[in-house]
Design an enzyme around this catalytic site. Structure first.
Site, PDB file in Angstrom:
ATOM      1  N   ARG A 121      -6.147  10.177 -10.696  1.00 40.90           N
ATOM      2  CA  ARG A 121      -5.724  10.919  -9.581  1.00 40.90           C
ATOM      3  C   ARG A 121      -5.027   9.908  -8.563  1.00 40.90           C
ATOM      4  O   ARG A 121      -5.806   9.586  -7.661  1.00 40.90           O
ATOM      5  CB  ARG A 121      -6.772  11.794  -8.808  1.00 40.90           C
ATOM      6  N   ASN A 144      -0.425  11.535   0.006  1.00 43.28           N
ATOM      7  CA  ASN A 144       0.224  10.334  -0.132  1.00 43.28           C
ATOM      8  C   ASN A 144       0.980  10.481  -1.705  1.00 43.28           C
ATOM      9  O   ASN A 144       0.436  11.206  -2.523  1.00 43.28           O
ATOM     10  CB  ASN A 144      -0.469   9.098  -0.051  1.00 43.28           C
ATOM     11  N   ASP A 184     -13.979   6.539  -1.257  1.00 38.22           N
ATOM     12  CA  ASP A 184     -13.160   6.343  -0.231  1.00 38.22           C
ATOM     13  C   ASP A 184     -12.240   7.828   0.011  1.00 38.22           C
ATOM     14  O   ASP A 184     -11.817   7.901   1.255  1.00 38.22           O
ATOM     15  CB  ASP A 184     -12.091   5.257  -0.716  1.00 38.22           C
ATOM     16  N   ASP A 185     -12.089   8.218  -1.129  1.00 27.50           N
ATOM     17  CA  ASP A 185     -11.205   9.563  -0.929  1.00 27.50           C
ATOM     18  C   ASP A 185     -12.026  10.555  -0.298  1.00 27.50           C
ATOM     19  O   ASP A 185     -11.392  11.595   0.415  1.00 27.50           O
ATOM     20  CB  ASP A 185     -10.570   9.943  -2.354  1.00 27.50           C
ATOM     21  N   GLU A 214     -12.453   5.125  -6.299  1.00 31.42           N
ATOM     22  CA  GLU A 214     -11.077   5.157  -5.704  1.00 31.42           C
ATOM     23  C   GLU A 214     -10.325   6.085  -6.694  1.00 31.42           C
ATOM     24  O   GLU A 214     -10.359   5.584  -7.717  1.00 31.42           O
ATOM     25  CB  GLU A 214     -10.428   4.153  -5.112  1.00 31.42           C
ATOM     26  N   ASP A 215      -9.693   6.945  -6.066  1.00 31.56           N
ATOM     27  CA  ASP A 215      -8.595   7.732  -6.665  1.00 31.56           C
ATOM     28  C   ASP A 215      -9.169   8.350  -8.386  1.00 31.56           C
ATOM     29  O   ASP A 215      -8.594   8.287  -9.246  1.00 31.56           O
ATOM     30  CB  ASP A 215      -7.375   6.909  -6.962  1.00 31.56           C
ATOM     31  N   LYS A 250      -5.936  -1.901  -2.485  1.00 26.96           N
ATOM     32  CA  LYS A 250      -6.903  -1.601  -1.409  1.00 26.96           C
ATOM     33  C   LYS A 250      -7.734  -2.888  -1.102  1.00 26.96           C
ATOM     34  O   LYS A 250      -8.128  -2.991   0.136  1.00 26.96           O
ATOM     35  CB  LYS A 250      -8.030  -0.404  -2.026  1.00 26.96           C
ATOM     36  N   TYR A 307       1.063  -1.294   0.159  1.00 29.52           N
ATOM     37  CA  TYR A 307       0.050  -0.081   0.020  1.00 29.52           C
ATOM     38  C   TYR A 307       0.803   1.154  -0.172  1.00 29.52           C
ATOM     39  O   TYR A 307       2.151   1.205  -0.441  1.00 29.52           O
ATOM     40  CB  TYR A 307      -0.991  -0.125   1.208  1.00 29.52           C
TER      41      TYR A 307
END
Ligand SMILES: NC(=O)C1=CN([C@@H]2O[C@H](COP(=O)(O)OP(=O)(O)OC[C@H]3O[C@@H](n4cnc5c(N)ncnc54)[C@H](OP(=O)(O)O)[C@@H]3O)[C@@H](O)[C@H]2O)C=CC1
Ligand SMILES: CC(=O)C(=O)O
Ligand SMILES: [Mg+2]
Length: 564
Positions: free
Chosen positions: A171, A433, A283-284, A260-261, A189, A118
């Site tokens: 992203r 991150n 999630d973000d 996600e992302d 994830k 991760y």
């Protein structure tokens, strides 16, 4: 996971007229298929009896190992490697060859393995995804194949799928557009869904929506495995995602889908468009919000300053930053403030400086965070241009500073010292991150505040006393809780319940930190799942009644890596 002893190869083992075990020709192919499938392969841990029945003799070395001996062998290989990127690639190959062993290795030592599977290492894993691509995992749904999505999802191998993590790769952490390489994130994830929430590896499905990439370096790379085309946008993008969602709903009506992302605008649009259609969350936006809110609540036990008296500066008001802001507003309202009074405690700084209501064309999520320009008329400013982070900190004297900008080093010495001058125990969370995108190094934050700061970083830095504030503390528990309750939707209330549960958990023996240590993530997920499942009942979206949603019910859903 039990290996199917009687199939596919078992039935093929007979005896010839001399009483010798005789392997029918098709059994050789079946034996190889068994070893080639990461969900059935046990490698050297196949017992003698299994080797007899399944026709595996000769295909394996004679040594019969155990899961523990296999872990020891892989650990030695892993530690002998030159760097974490090679460890990441090694672990990806292991996952693609033997899932039980991979997950046992990860679960066995989460503090060591989490940074490898991760963040931060997964970031380089995505950037160099094409270089290390070896075997299929999950699904690449590409724009040129948009008419085939339903056919692709029809694969019977996917019958058990319960959780999907999907990205379009635009992203990826703070590393921007990685195109098809973004697949590393859904894979990572979902490895954590298994490690922390005990979702069986056969029940997870990583998906990459390949709509092209605007990253020219990726497109020009001869090794690039994705679709070499600029990103599809606008109506064509929306229609593509709509086709995808329709196919998912048709094939997996009860699946939990985690967005996600995705880049800021798409992240918000897709969440709002589909949260009533699918059991889904972003999630973000939501996972990060609950994580940051929960950690701030935990920090308040150290600082003694109530939530309703905090002054919060957010740096980076995209998906994560605005999600955090909105949840903090709701949490302050829960504690008695009006919405207006709660919003008055938040200042958001983005690319163009402090977000003011007179800035044209603000994205919707920033309009709600904008301050009235008249409010800042009396501020002391260092220049005549935009109001930057330092000016904001000097004038606001925040108690909390949260970064979700992907801008390395944005929390410089002047900013941090200015904050520390106005606040006894500054709470500082550079959430971005991977490590190369963090707003600050936590050791600097501690040094510039004479050790007074309570610091939380998105990625682990290995600095004593610093907490990892990452949505891995939330999404596995929320997902498991939603599944456990048979929820039809994931409500904001479920995320708020998760945030408060995280804040209340205490540090579970992690003396210097705000949250439980990484090796307790499974306990964290189990605890949060129970609270989330109960909240689903409360919010009227559960299909199970509260009395069956016990800790035992949750624990019974959680798979642990073993050959069984
Ligand atoms: N710790 C955790 O659990 C999590 C951490 N994150 C991290 O947060 C970061 C942001 O993620 P996310 O919100 O989804 O991404 P977004 O792209 O949606 O948001 C980033 C925001 O920062 C702004 N920004 C860019 N440059 C600057 C600058 N120089 N000064 C101020 N603001 C700037 C962007 O503006 P513009 O749009 O104009 O570029 C955008 O509004 C990533 O690094 C990600 O890894 C995210 C989720 C969870
Ligand atoms: C942690 C996470 O979801 C991110 O950085 O995007
Ligand atoms: Mg993310």
């Amino acid at each position: 996971m039990p290996v199917p002893i009687s199939s596919p190869a078992g039935s093929a083992c007979a005896s010839d007229t001399h009483g010798r075990p005789d392997i029918a020709p098709h059994a050789h192919a079946a034996a190889r298929a068994l070893l080639g499938d990461p969900l059935t392969n046990k490698g050297t841990a196949f017992t003698e009896a299994e080797r007899d029945v399944l026709g595996l003799h000769g295909l394996l070395p004679p040594h019969v190992g155990t899961l523990d001996s296999q872990i020891a062998r892989r650990r030695r290989a892993l530690e002998g490697m030159a760097d974490d990127f090679h460890r990441y690639a090694f672990l990806r190959e292991l996952q693609d060859s033997n899932e039980v062993l991979f997950h046992a290795l990860v679960q066995h030592d989460l503090p060591r393995m989490l940074p490898l599977v991760y963040t931060p290492t997964v970031g380089e894993g995505c950037e160099r995804f094409s270089e290390i691509w070896r075997r299929p995992r999950g699904l690449f749904l590409s724009y040129p194949n948009r008419d085939k999505i339903a056919d692709i999802l029809a694969d019977p191998a996917l019958d058990r799928v319960k959780v999907i993590v999907v990205s379009d790769g635009e992203r990826i952490l703070g590393l921007g557009d990685q195109g098809a390489g973004g697949m590393g994130i859904p894979i990572g994830k979902l490895a954590l869904y298994t490690a922390c929430a005990g979702i069986h590896p056969a029940e997870v499905l990583p998906i990459l929506l390949d709509v092209g990439t605007d990253n020219a370096a990726r497109r020009d790379d001869p090794l690039y495995v994705g679709w070499r085309n600029p990103r599809i946008r606008g109506g064509d993008y929306d229609a593509f995602v709509e086709t995808f969602v329709e196919a998912v709903v048709e094939r997996f009506p009860n699946v939990l889908l985690q967005w996600e992302d995705f880049a800021g605008k798409n992240a918000y649009d897709l969440l709002e468009r589909y949260r009533g259609t699918l059991l889904s969350f972003n999630d973000d936006i939501q996972g990060t919000a609950a994580t940051a809110t929960g950690t701030l609540l935990a920090a308040i036990r150290h600082t003694g300053v109530p939530l309703t008296e905090q002054r919060v500066v957010l740096f980076g008001a995209g998906a994560a930053g605005s999600g955090v802001a909105e949840m903090l507003v709701r949490a302050m309202m829960d504690e008695g403030l009006s919405e207006q009074a709660a919003r008055a405690r938040l200042w958001a700084v983005d690319r163009d400086g402090l977000i003011l209501s007179d800035i044209p064309r603000l994205p919707d999520q920033q309009v709600k965070l904008a301050r009235d320009a008249a409010e800042v008329a009396g501020w002391t400013l260092s220049g005549s241009h935009q109001i930057g982070l330092l000016d904001t900190v000097v004038n606001v004297r925040p108690t909390v500073l949260i970064g979700a900008s992907g801008q390395m080093g944005a929390f410089g010495e002047a900013v941090v010292r200015a904050m520390a001058a106005g606040c006894e125990r500054p709470v500082i969370f550079p959430l971005s991150n991977p490590i190369s995108r963090a707003e600050a190094h936590p050791a600097d934050l501690l040094a510039w505040t004479d050790g007074r700061a309570l610091v939380g970083t998105g990625s682990p830095f290995g600095v004593e006393g610093v907490t990892q504030v990452n949505n891995v503390y939330i999404f596995p528990g929320v997902g498991l809780g939603a599944i456990a309750a048979g929820a039809l939707a994931v409500t904001d209330g479920m995320f708020m319940a998760a945030a408060r549960a995280l804040g209340d958990l205490g540090s579970m023996g992690n003396a210097a930190g705000l949250l439980p240590p990484i090796d307790r993530l499974r306990d964290v997920a189990q605890h949060i799942a129970l609270v989330v499942a109960h909240q689903a009942v409360e919010d009227g979206v559960a299909t199970l009644v509260r009395s069956v949603l016990t800790p035992e019910h949750i624990a019974g859903l959680m798979w642990s890596a073993s050959y069984g």
